[in-house]
Design an enzyme around this catalytic site. Structure first.
Site, PDB file in Angstrom:
ATOM      1  N   ARG A 179     141.725  92.729  24.505  1.00 61.80           N
ATOM      2  CA  ARG A 179     142.926  92.090  25.021  1.00 61.80           C
ATOM      3  C   ARG A 179     144.216  92.674  24.448  1.00 61.80           C
ATOM      4  NH1 ARG A 179     142.194  85.754  25.083  1.00 61.80           N
ATOM      5  NH2 ARG A 179     140.748  86.230  26.747  1.00 61.80           N
ATOM      6  N   LEU A 213     136.904  78.652  21.851  1.00 63.62           N
ATOM      7  CA  LEU A 213     136.245  77.351  22.027  1.00 63.62           C
ATOM      8  C   LEU A 213     135.007  77.304  21.138  1.00 63.62           C
ATOM      9  CD1 LEU A 213     136.573  77.026  25.918  1.00 63.62           C
ATOM     10  CD2 LEU A 213     137.928  75.839  24.185  1.00 63.62           C
TER      11      LEU A 213
HETATM   12  P1  FAD Z   1     143.711  72.371  20.909  1.00 62.45           P
HETATM   13  O1  FAD Z   1     142.786  72.345  22.038  1.00 62.45           O
HETATM   14  O2  FAD Z   1     144.994  73.070  21.111  1.00 62.45           O
HETATM   15  O3  FAD Z   1     144.004  70.883  20.475  1.00 62.45           O
HETATM   16  C1  FAD Z   1     144.949  70.588  19.479  1.00 62.45           C
HETATM   17  C2  FAD Z   1     145.164  69.095  19.465  1.00 62.45           C
HETATM   18  O4  FAD Z   1     145.963  68.714  18.352  1.00 62.45           O
HETATM   19  C3  FAD Z   1     145.885  68.572  20.694  1.00 62.45           C
HETATM   20  O5  FAD Z   1     145.260  67.389  21.118  1.00 62.45           O
HETATM   21  C4  FAD Z   1     147.286  68.271  20.191  1.00 62.45           C
HETATM   22  O6  FAD Z   1     147.940  67.291  20.934  1.00 62.45           O
HETATM   23  C5  FAD Z   1     146.958  67.796  18.777  1.00 62.45           C
HETATM   24  N1  FAD Z   1     148.070  67.886  17.837  1.00 62.45           N
HETATM   25  C6  FAD Z   1     148.849  68.949  17.555  1.00 62.45           C
HETATM   26  N2  FAD Z   1     149.763  68.620  16.636  1.00 62.45           N
HETATM   27  C7  FAD Z   1     149.556  67.329  16.314  1.00 62.45           C
HETATM   28  C8  FAD Z   1     150.202  66.404  15.448  1.00 62.45           C
HETATM   29  N3  FAD Z   1     151.274  66.740  14.722  1.00 62.45           N
HETATM   30  N4  FAD Z   1     149.716  65.139  15.371  1.00 62.45           N
HETATM   31  C9  FAD Z   1     148.656  64.750  16.114  1.00 62.45           C
HETATM   32  N5  FAD Z   1     148.037  65.581  16.972  1.00 62.45           N
HETATM   33  C10 FAD Z   1     148.472  66.848  17.066  1.00 62.45           C
HETATM   34  N6  FAD Z   1     139.499  80.018  24.632  1.00 62.45           N
HETATM   35  C11 FAD Z   1     138.226  80.261  24.957  1.00 62.45           C
HETATM   36  O7  FAD Z   1     137.371  80.362  24.069  1.00 62.45           O
HETATM   37  N7  FAD Z   1     137.865  80.373  26.258  1.00 62.45           N
HETATM   38  C12 FAD Z   1     138.748  80.262  27.278  1.00 62.45           C
HETATM   39  O8  FAD Z   1     138.381  80.353  28.436  1.00 62.45           O
HETATM   40  C13 FAD Z   1     140.094  80.025  26.959  1.00 62.45           C
HETATM   41  N8  FAD Z   1     141.034  79.938  27.932  1.00 62.45           N
HETATM   42  C14 FAD Z   1     142.301  79.575  27.591  1.00 62.45           C
HETATM   43  C15 FAD Z   1     143.232  79.374  28.606  1.00 62.45           C
HETATM   44  C16 FAD Z   1     144.508  78.926  28.292  1.00 62.45           C
HETATM   45  C17 FAD Z   1     145.509  78.694  29.390  1.00 62.45           C
HETATM   46  C18 FAD Z   1     144.853  78.695  26.942  1.00 62.45           C
HETATM   47  C19 FAD Z   1     146.209  78.192  26.578  1.00 62.45           C
HETATM   48  C20 FAD Z   1     143.934  78.929  25.929  1.00 62.45           C
HETATM   49  C21 FAD Z   1     142.664  79.381  26.255  1.00 62.45           C
HETATM   50  N9  FAD Z   1     141.719  79.609  25.260  1.00 62.45           N
HETATM   51  C22 FAD Z   1     140.433  79.887  25.600  1.00 62.45           C
HETATM   52  C23 FAD Z   1     142.039  79.339  23.870  1.00 62.45           C
HETATM   53  C24 FAD Z   1     141.481  77.960  23.537  1.00 62.45           C
HETATM   54  O9  FAD Z   1     141.704  77.100  24.623  1.00 62.45           O
HETATM   55  C25 FAD Z   1     142.120  77.350  22.307  1.00 62.45           C
HETATM   56  O10 FAD Z   1     142.217  78.277  21.278  1.00 62.45           O
HETATM   57  C26 FAD Z   1     141.256  76.181  21.859  1.00 62.45           C
HETATM   58  O11 FAD Z   1     141.131  75.264  22.921  1.00 62.45           O
HETATM   59  C27 FAD Z   1     141.836  75.511  20.648  1.00 62.45           C
HETATM   60  O12 FAD Z   1     141.124  74.329  20.431  1.00 62.45           O
HETATM   61  P2  FAD Z   1     141.559  73.378  19.246  1.00 62.45           P
HETATM   62  O13 FAD Z   1     140.638  72.218  19.276  1.00 62.45           O
HETATM   63  O14 FAD Z   1     141.632  74.159  17.998  1.00 62.45           O
HETATM   64  O15 FAD Z   1     143.052  72.968  19.586  1.00 62.45           O
HETATM   65  C1  SIN Z   2     140.764  83.634  29.910  1.00 62.19           C
HETATM   66  O1  SIN Z   2     140.103  82.933  30.680  1.00 62.19           O
HETATM   67  O2  SIN Z   2     141.207  84.758  30.185  1.00 62.19           O
HETATM   68  C2  SIN Z   2     141.049  83.111  28.556  1.00 62.19           C
HETATM   69  C3  SIN Z   2     139.861  83.301  27.745  1.00 62.19           C
HETATM   70  C4  SIN Z   2     140.201  83.201  26.317  1.00 62.19           C
HETATM   71  O3  SIN Z   2     141.349  83.022  25.941  1.00 62.19           O
HETATM   72  O4  SIN Z   2     139.265  83.322  25.527  1.00 62.19           O
END
Ligand code: FAD
Ligand code: SIN
Length: 612
Positions: A310, A418
């Site tokens: 990427r 994820l």
């Molecule tokens: P998040 O899912 O970001 O959750 C964080 C949580 O913390 C949220 O609920 C937020 O509200 C809460 N929070 C934040 N600050 C505070 C606070 N101060 N107090 C209380 N709560 C708070 N990754 C993959 O592996 N596969 C994919 O296909 C993929 N596609 C993606 C597509 C997009 C559009 C994006 C943006 C990302 C993608 N990613 C993908 C990356 C992946 O989605 C994220 O890195 C992952 O979901 C992060 O998960 P997490 O549980 O660490 O945090």
């Molecule tokens: C995507 O679907 O291209 C996002 C996948 C990822 O961020 O891992």
């Protein structure tokens, strides 16, 4: 969270729960964040009989996780022909540009199947292939199809929905407490140990105590003007942990996704409600990148072309636009080859959400290419954690995007995020249930002291002095020397932000979140130089001297003020780390590094990917 969700399935006991029955009861784990890491960890802790409290600043569905498209990488017991866990490990290490923690990578790839089974226990259903087994997608830099997806391109929403359903069911059974619209503002510490969280709810300051806190607050895409991330991604967890003395690492590595939709018709009709990522899985199915002249250009930059890692694809787009002096600042993703190869209707079936959303934006991608450009997507760096998700501060765990286990190295492999949230969210809970606090009890970090890690970006310095920025006089003109003065101007204007108001001069635009985001995109984005980073550091330090002189927790009851301060602190740390790493590596590209740069690229002033 008020969506209508059907009843949750009854999960079988979580394996770690068997040994934990004795130790879990009466012990409270406070989980902050309701993305994949937080939801899954809270469910596992509750399942094991611990008192789990899930705190989230918005509704449960507000997270990066919700928007994930491509899927979750995992080598299952019945993988694609020839695929192995060893291959997944090798691909992850290669994409990470040699900067990964190989022990963490090995563990994550080997344990992936366990947590895919864990997701299924909580009701997640993945798309099935022709043989009834899970359909496996291919994404860039994976050597085999191994991406599990759900709802075609709606993986995040489907996974989160199922987990939220289970969380709400657990709450209804009195096994778990959910606190939504509760914005964590600080970690409570007693005698060097984290013992709870302060948060704002409905304008009131509240506090909840616990035996340990797991930060699962996600990333910080809001640091940049163009991002794929939703509004909640404001670096809160990182800032809270740094203020509590936790070590952080690898903050210079921020991944820019190559293909974020560029709304060229915005203005002539209603704009999209938020950013629209065009999943890498689309390139995995055969879409190609072309420039405004219709030329496929990626082969000139990497033998794997559109399926290169990427960071390579994003950087190649940036360099190609600069080389062309393309005034539009975007390229095109042509998905028509997919239809030609797989038949009419395949694109719509495989990517139903993207088909609908691009159509809403006025593009029929079965007939025309989609304008795209790189956008800030994922932070590889974060709070330093070990293999059990323990931070350097007693009582504090971190998992998911907010953490830095080292699995993502200098450039994350697609769909490994994820997975990381799942594996290390679970491992945090296992460690909590075991009652172990080995890392800190072994003296890995002295309570209340500055973090010992050399990789700590904060390094215990007062943050306004932590940038390591050379003085204006010290700044070399290496960028100019390497790429010519026109090039130096071009790098800035490629990112489309007027430089005059940032750094170097007497006038500095006053601090605002928008100004911060523009500064970060223009000075610390896809293409960086020592000069630009030094200017950014200077401006950030000036802002910090006014806005958060002692880096204390703001007293305001407005959550957005806290987010602004957190973003400013995170930006300082990122730029500081980027200044210190002079060599380009992975997603951190220093255009002023002569050995690794294309010195002859004639960047032009109007090559902008920004539409501010
Ligand atoms: P998040 O899912 O970001 O959750 C964080 C949580 O913390 C949220 O609920 C937020 O509200 C809460 N929070 C934040 N600050 C505070 C606070 N101060 N107090 C209380 N709560 C708070 N990754 C993959 O592996 N596969 C994919 O296909 C993929 N596609 C993606 C597509 C997009 C559009 C994006 C943006 C990302 C993608 N990613 C993908 C990356 C992946 O989605 C994220 O890195 C992952 O979901 C992060 O998960 P997490 O549980 O660490 O945090
Ligand atoms: C995507 O679907 O291209 C996002 C996948 C990822 O961020 O891992």
């Amino acid at each position: 969270m008020t969506r209508n969700l059907p009843a949750a399935p009854q999960p079988a006991a979580f394996p770690g729960a068997r040994d934990a029955a004795g130790t879990a009861a009466g012990r409270r784990l406070v989980v902050v964040g309701s993305g994949i890491a937080g939801l899954y960890a809270a469910l596992l802790a509750a399942d094991a009989g611990a008192e789990a409290v899930l705190v989230s600043k918005g509704g449960l569905e507000e997270s990066n996780t919700w928007y994930a498209q491509g899927g979750i990488s995992a080598v299952l017991p019945a993988p694609a022909p020839g695929d192995t866990v060893a291959a997944h490990i090798a691909d992850t290490l290669r994409a990470g540009a040699g900067h990964c923690n190989s022990a963490a990578v090995t563990l994550m790839c080997a344990e992936a199947r366990q947590d895919i089974a864990g997701l299924r226990r909580f009701g997640v259903v993945f798309d099935a292939g022709h043989d009834g087994g899970p359909a496996l997608g291919l994404e860039a830099a994976h050597s085999a199809p191994r991406i599990l997806h759900a709802g075609g391109d709606a993986t995040g929403a489907r996974v989160a929905e199922a987990l939220i359903r289970s969380v709400l069911a657990a709450q209804a059974e009195g096994k778990l407490t959910v606190l939504t619209n509760s914005h964590a503002t600080a970690l409570v510490r007693e005698r060097g140990r984290v013992t709870g969280v302060e948060y704002l709810r409905g304008g009131r300051a509240e506090r909840i105590g616990g035996d340990a806190v797991l930060l699962a607050t996600g990333g910080a895409g809001q640091l940049f003007a163009q991002t794929t991330n939703p509004a909640v991604a404001t670096a809160d967890g990182l800032a809270l942990a740094v203020r509590a003395g936790a070590a952080v690492a690898d903050l210079e590595f921020f991944q820019f996704h190559p293909t974020c939709f560029v709304d060229t018709a915005a203005g002539s009709r209603a704009a999209l409600s938020g950013p629209l990522l065009i999943s890498e899985a689309v390139r995995g199915e055969g879409a190609i990148l072309v420039d405004a002249g219709g030329r496929r250009f990626m082969r000139a930059y990497h033998p794997d072309a559109e399926l290169a890692p990427r960071d390579v694809v994003s950087r190649s787009i940036a360099l190609h636009l600069a080389k062309l002096g393309d005034p539009n600042g975007h390229v095109y993703l042509d998905a028509r080859p997919i239809g030609e190869a797989r038949g009419a209707g395949f694109l719509e079936r495989r990517f139903p959400t993207l088909t609908r959303k691009t159509r809403d934006a006025g593009i029929d991608w079965t007939r025309e290419p989609v304008p795209v450009a790189p956008a800030a997507h994922y932070w590889m760096g974060g709070i330093t954690t070990d293999l059990s998700a323990r931070t350097t501060v007693p009582g504090l765990y971190a998992a998911g995007e907010v953490a830095c286990t080292g699995v993502q190295g200098a450039n994350r492999l697609a769909s490994n995020s994820l997975l990381e949230g799942l594996v290390f969210g679970r491992r945090a809970v296992e460690d909590f249930l075991s009652g172990s606090s080995a890392l800190w009890s072994l003296g890995w970090v002295a309570p209340d002291s500055a973090p010992p890690h050399a990789s700590s970006a904060a390094g215990g310095l007062p943050l306004t002095h932590a940038s390591g920025a050379p003085s204006v006089a010290e700044r070399g003109s290496a960028l100019g020397a390497a790429m010519g003065n026109q090039t130096a101007a071009g790098v800035d204007s490629f990112h489309g932000s007027p430089q005059a108001s940032f750094g170097g001069g007497e006038y500095v635009e006053p601090f605002s979140r928008d100004a911060l985001r523009r500064l970060m995109t223009s000075h610390a984005g896809v293409l960086r130089s020592g000069e630009l980073l030094a200017e950014a550091a200077e401006t950030l330090n000036r802002w910090a001297a006014v806005v958060l002189p002692d880096n204390s927790v703001p007293l305001e009851r407005d959550p957005s003020v806290h987010e602004d301060r957190n973003l400013l602190l995170a930006a300082q740390l990122l730029v500081s780390a980027a200044l210190r790493r002079r060599d380009p590596l992975g997603a951190h590209y220093r255009a002023d590094e002569p050995a690794k740069t294309s010195a002859t690229i004639p960047l032009r002033p109007k090559a902008s990917i920004l539409h501010d």
